[in-house]
Design an enzyme around this catalytic site. Structure first.
Site, PDB file in Angstrom:
ATOM      1  N   ASP A  79       2.445   2.832   3.686  1.00 22.94           N
ATOM      2  CA  ASP A  79       2.670   3.941   4.239  1.00 22.94           C
ATOM      3  C   ASP A  79       1.484   4.417   4.975  1.00 22.94           C
ATOM      4  O   ASP A  79       0.388   4.246   4.547  1.00 22.94           O
ATOM      5  CB  ASP A  79       3.293   4.966   3.299  1.00 22.94           C
ATOM      6  CG  ASP A  79       4.106   6.028   3.792  1.00 22.94           C
ATOM      7  OD1 ASP A  79       3.754   6.312   4.945  1.00 22.94           O
ATOM      8  OD2 ASP A  79       4.854   6.663   3.136  1.00 22.94           O
TER       9      ASP A  79
HETATM   10  C1  BGC Z   1       5.773   8.843   5.723  1.00 24.84           C
HETATM   11  C2  BGC Z   1       6.424   7.697   6.358  1.00 24.84           C
HETATM   12  C3  BGC Z   1       6.404   7.702   7.901  1.00 24.84           C
HETATM   13  C4  BGC Z   1       4.922   7.715   8.388  1.00 24.84           C
HETATM   14  C5  BGC Z   1       4.700   7.669   9.884  1.00 24.84           C
HETATM   15  C6  BGC Z   1       4.589   9.207   6.367  1.00 24.84           C
HETATM   16  O1  BGC Z   1       4.069  10.337   6.014  1.00 24.84           O
HETATM   17  O2  BGC Z   1       5.718   9.057   4.553  1.00 24.84           O
HETATM   18  O3  BGC Z   1       7.841   7.457   5.832  1.00 24.84           O
HETATM   19  O4  BGC Z   1       7.062   6.462   8.401  1.00 24.84           O
HETATM   20  O5  BGC Z   1       4.135   9.004   7.738  1.00 24.84           O
HETATM   21  O6  BGC Z   1       5.133   8.820  10.480  1.00 24.84           O
END
Ligand code: BGC
Length: 839
Positions: free
Chosen positions: A225
């Site tokens: 993530d």
């Molecule tokens: C989130 C993800 C997301 C990523 C990109 C993170 O803060 O937890 O689900 O895909 O950001 O935006």
């Protein structure tokens, strides 16, 4: 012919190139090695639409109903269809990889991202996620199951250790991933931010390699993530292929050094790179060029599909005296905070700039042939409504100028770096780039003109990840630069909204100047929170109005009109990534408004929008109640289709709605305390708990009414002889029955199949959902439907002593339910106890 010969390419890559391939280069792209024909790939969020590469000032996109809304449809065909639309949207945004679906579990109604996942139940969630992903991948776009695993709360999500038994991990939290992968082998999986039992998932070998890759035999790409990689060697060794986003913090020279010193053997690095090269081959048939331009599709057929999905997600919770559907030719009073507000999606990375939105008021107005009256009642905003759309630029355009500088406003002769024209006064700058900005620290002056249309005291509010000052005609009205307090906006990074006020005159034009300094100019403590680069800003304003006056006006309208609908609920401010809700209540004033409207007009229809459960202290008094989630672009039309009976409601709750927050099983253990959260309710999540302790929730999992009636009959159950081999407990259990539409209108019934285990000395839920099927029936029509479940999935619990699933010998009861209370039962036998592992 694949684009790359993976093994040959691996031989030809230099160490530096291999290392580079294991990390992003910016927020949304992987690295390229052009000399070997390896392109950069684009990834884009996410669960309910494809935003593209710009959070700030981006290209609009289709917004699907949020996942709990889609979960409420219980419709695998629909999920498949909207998945295909996601694929098309991704191609339009030049993205090879969609960062979705999200399939974490709503342990608590308070989870800030609860709206992003389909259900509290692994079978419903995993099945729907499987079909959704299948739709995405049929278009050649890679889907990403996220967040693997136990990212079920937002509080300190980077730092929290989810302490959980192996049994609950398997039976509740890994299950949706396992079941989704059985339906669709997604090309990617994203690791969760948190630790599981002491180790962050992005460096947790047992979870990434032992379970996901080896036990389940999955061979796709694992990415972290965003900013969820926390080590070099451990993460590589555990099986984390790609660190996202770039620029890398842990790979680059650190990883090259680790390989040179043999801390990370090169063959292990090769395993990571092999998965990247395989993904390049996998998405290659898309033919998306590098850095493809981003386009808006917004096709008529997609609008129709989104409207269908929005309507199919709306749950008819109560309908005493058949108050619904409404009559189109009768006048109607539309009341409430969500009536003229497009609550179309939740907040955080799921949010996007939709092609268009339809408010409930718009939806009702476009159908009603009678008079449509409106009263606001209360407002449901947390921060003041955006001021930007009320401003005008010096040359009279709606909005304001946005001027970027590297130097602080106090410096003379600043050099203008960039100038934009904006309308929204909320901007998250995480992926805003400009060649002349060289550091995360920069400053923006935003300037416009405001001409109020009424005299009065106006409140102004400033929320920042950074620092901000708001001036009116050079008077400082709000100063949010000192003594900042932690709030919930912008992924939990922002301050609370600081406010100031000023008396203004109608018709007079005031100059508004908002001076913003990016995140590093603030000293707010954001431990445990993911910080996204330069930060963000939001400024709003509203004329101060007495809530009592607004409610009185609404009540007067309600008592003088026959057909009344109150629209209330939450918005993306209340339900957002980065922040869990503090309580389960509606925004201040909403319960009072609903109670007083119901007292004035007991036939008032209440429509709530929220992604997750809310308390409804007035529920017993409401005769007609509808739950409408965050319904995407077409939310308002979908709601109106149900209210006026153009679509017969068929949705069923994918979550239990408890009476009180205290009733939910995670109540004692839902936040990070000294870095840990105990999954104390163990396997008893959602309905598994309410049924076991016989504490009925306000509305149970699976609840939902219709404008017609259904009957279920002629249940038959067929099994096949069991195989001898212990590992092969997958024989089909086939359940068939007849379903008839016994009422006056066409409609859809969802048949649910539950299995109740025999008493074997192990504590188990009373029953568990094991399958479902949705069937559309004309009035009087009867159809035979079938649900097939593998015996091992229908019967097993996870035996920690053996480290295997156990399908125990005994008689299992099958229960078949649907709309209304009637339950059909039958049973089947497991002849011998068998243990198994695998997908
Ligand atoms: C989130 C993800 C997301 C990523 C990109 C993170 O803060 O937890 O689900 O895909 O950001 O935006």
């Amino acid at each position: 012919m694949p684009r790359l010969d993976v093994e040959k390419t691996l031989e030809e890559l230099t160490l530096g190139e291999k290392v580079a391939l294991t990390a992003g280069i910016d927020f949304w792209h992987t690295a390229a090695v052009h000399r070997l024909n390896i392109p950069s790939l684009r990834m884009s969020d996410g669960p309910n639409g494809v935003r593209g590469t710009r959070f700030f000032n981006g290209v609009p996109a289709a917004c699907l109903p949020c996942a709990t809304a889609l979960g409420a449809t219980w419709n695998t065909d629909l999920l498949h269809e909207v998945g295909r639309l996601m694929g098309d949207e991704s191609i339009a945004k030049g993205a090879h990889v969609v960062l979705g679906p999200t399939i974490n579990i709503q342990r608590s109604p308070l989870g800030g991202r609860g709206f992003e996942s389909f259900s509290e139940d692994g079978v419903l969630s995993g099945t729907l996620a499987g079909y959704f992903s299948k739709g995405i991948q049929e278009k050649g776009v890679a889907a990403t199951l996220k967040h693997f695993v136990c990212n079920d709360q937002e509080h300190e999500r980077l730092a929290v250790d989810s302490i959980i038994t192996e049994r609950a991990l398997r039976e509740n939290y890994l299950l949706p991933f396992q079941l989704a992968l059985r339906i669709c082998r997604t090309a990617c999986v994203m690791t969760a931010y948190n630790k599981v039992n002491g180790t962050h998932v992005s460096e947790n070998k047992r979870i990434i390699t032992d379970i996901l890759r080896e036990e389940w035999g999955w061979d796709g790409l694992v990415m972290s993530d965003w900013f969820g990689t926390y080590s070099t060697s451990d993460a590589i060794a555990a099986g984390l292929d790609v660190e996202m986003p770039g620029k890398t913090r842990w790979r680059g020279t650190a990883l090259a050094h680790a390989v040179s010193s043999n801390k990370v053997p090169e063959f292990v690095l090769d395993e990571r790179v092999r998965n990247v090269l395989n993904l390049v081959n996998w998405v290659d048939p898309l033919g998306i060029p590098e850095n493809a331009p981003e386009k808006a599709l917004n096709r008529a057929q997609d609008q129709a599909l989104l409207r269908r999905a929005a309507a199919e997600s709306v749950v008819l919770m109560k309908n005493e005296e058949n108050l619904l559907p409404l009559k189109k030719d009768k006048s109607i009073a539309v009341i409430g905070p969500n009536a003229k507000l497009a609550a179309y999606c939740g907040g955080g990375s799921a949010s996007l700039d939709a092609y268009y939105t339809v408010t409930p008021f718009d939806g009702v107005s476009s159908k009603s042939t009678g008079d449509v009256h409106f009263a606001q009642g209360v407002y449901s905003y947390q921060d003041l409504p955006l001021l930007g759309p009320l401003l005008k630029t010096a040359d009279g355009k709606p909005g304001f100028s946005f001027k970027v500088y590297n130097e602080h406003p106090s410096e003379p002769n600043r050099n203008l770096v960039d100038e934009l024209h904006l309308v929204s006064s909320s901007g998250f700058l995480m992926d805003y780039v400009h060649p002349k900005i060289h550091s995360l620290t920069y400053y923006v002056d935003m300037e416009g003109h405001f001409t109020p249309d009424a005299d009065g005291i106006y409140d102004f509010g400033v929320t920042v990840v950074g620092t901000g000052r708001l001036y009116l005609d050079d008077d400082l009205v709000v100063d949010n630069t000192q003594n900042q307090r932690q709030g919930s906006a912008f992924f939990g990074n922002a301050t609370v909204e600081e406010r100031g006020s000023k008396t203004l005159q109608a018709g007079h034009t005031y100059k508004v100047l908002f001076q913003f300094g990016t995140a590093p100019t603030s000293d707010l403590d954001t431990r445990g929170i993911v910080s996204f680069g330069p930060g963000g800003f939001r400024f709003g304003a509203s004329r101060r109005i007495s809530q009592e006056d607004l409610i009185t006006e609404a009540v007067a309208l309600a008592s003088s009109t026959d057909q009344v609908v109150v629209f209330a609920g939450l918005t993306s401010e209340w339900e957002t990534e980065g922040h869990d809700r503090k309580h389960m209540d509606l925004p201040p004033g909403s319960d009072e408004l609903i109670t007083r409207v119901l007292a004035a007009n007991p036939n008032a229809i209440i429509v709530l929008q929220s992604g997750t459960p809310v308390t409804m202290p007035w529920a017993a008094k409401a005769k007609a109640l509808v739950h409408a989630w965050f319904g995407g672009n077409e939310a308002g039309n979908g709601i109106a289709d149900i209210l006026y009976g153009d679509v017969n409601p068929s949705a069923k709750l994918p979550l239990s709605f408890p009476v009180r927050l205290q009733d939910n099983p995670s109540f004692l253990n839902f936040r990070s305390e000294r870095g840990r959260v105990l999954y104390g309710e163990d396997i008893y999540v959602g309905y598994r708990y309410y049924e076991k302790v016989e504490r009925p929730p306000l509305f149970p999992f699976g609840h939902g009414l219709s404008y017609t009636t259904f009957s279920r009959s002629e249940l038959e159950l067929a099994t096949v002889p069991e195989k001898l081999h212990y590992e092969e407990a997958g024989e089909p259990v086939t359940v068939s029955l007849s379903v008839a539409n016994t009422g006056p209108v066409a409609g859809a019934e969802t048949v649910q199949l539950w299995v109740a285990p025999p008493a074997t000395g192990v504590n188990r839920p009373v029953r568990e959902l094991k399958g479902f099927v949705k069937v559309f029936l004309d009035p009087g029509e009867k159809k035979r439907v079938q649900i097939v479940v593998e015996k091992k999935l229908a019967t097993s619990w996870f035996d920690e002593q053996r480290g295997k699933w156990a399908s125990e010998k005994g008689v299992y009861e099958v229960q078949v339910t649907g709309t209304g209370g009637e339950v059909l039962t039958s049973e089947f036998r497991v002849e011998r106890t068998r243990y198994w592992l695998g997908l």
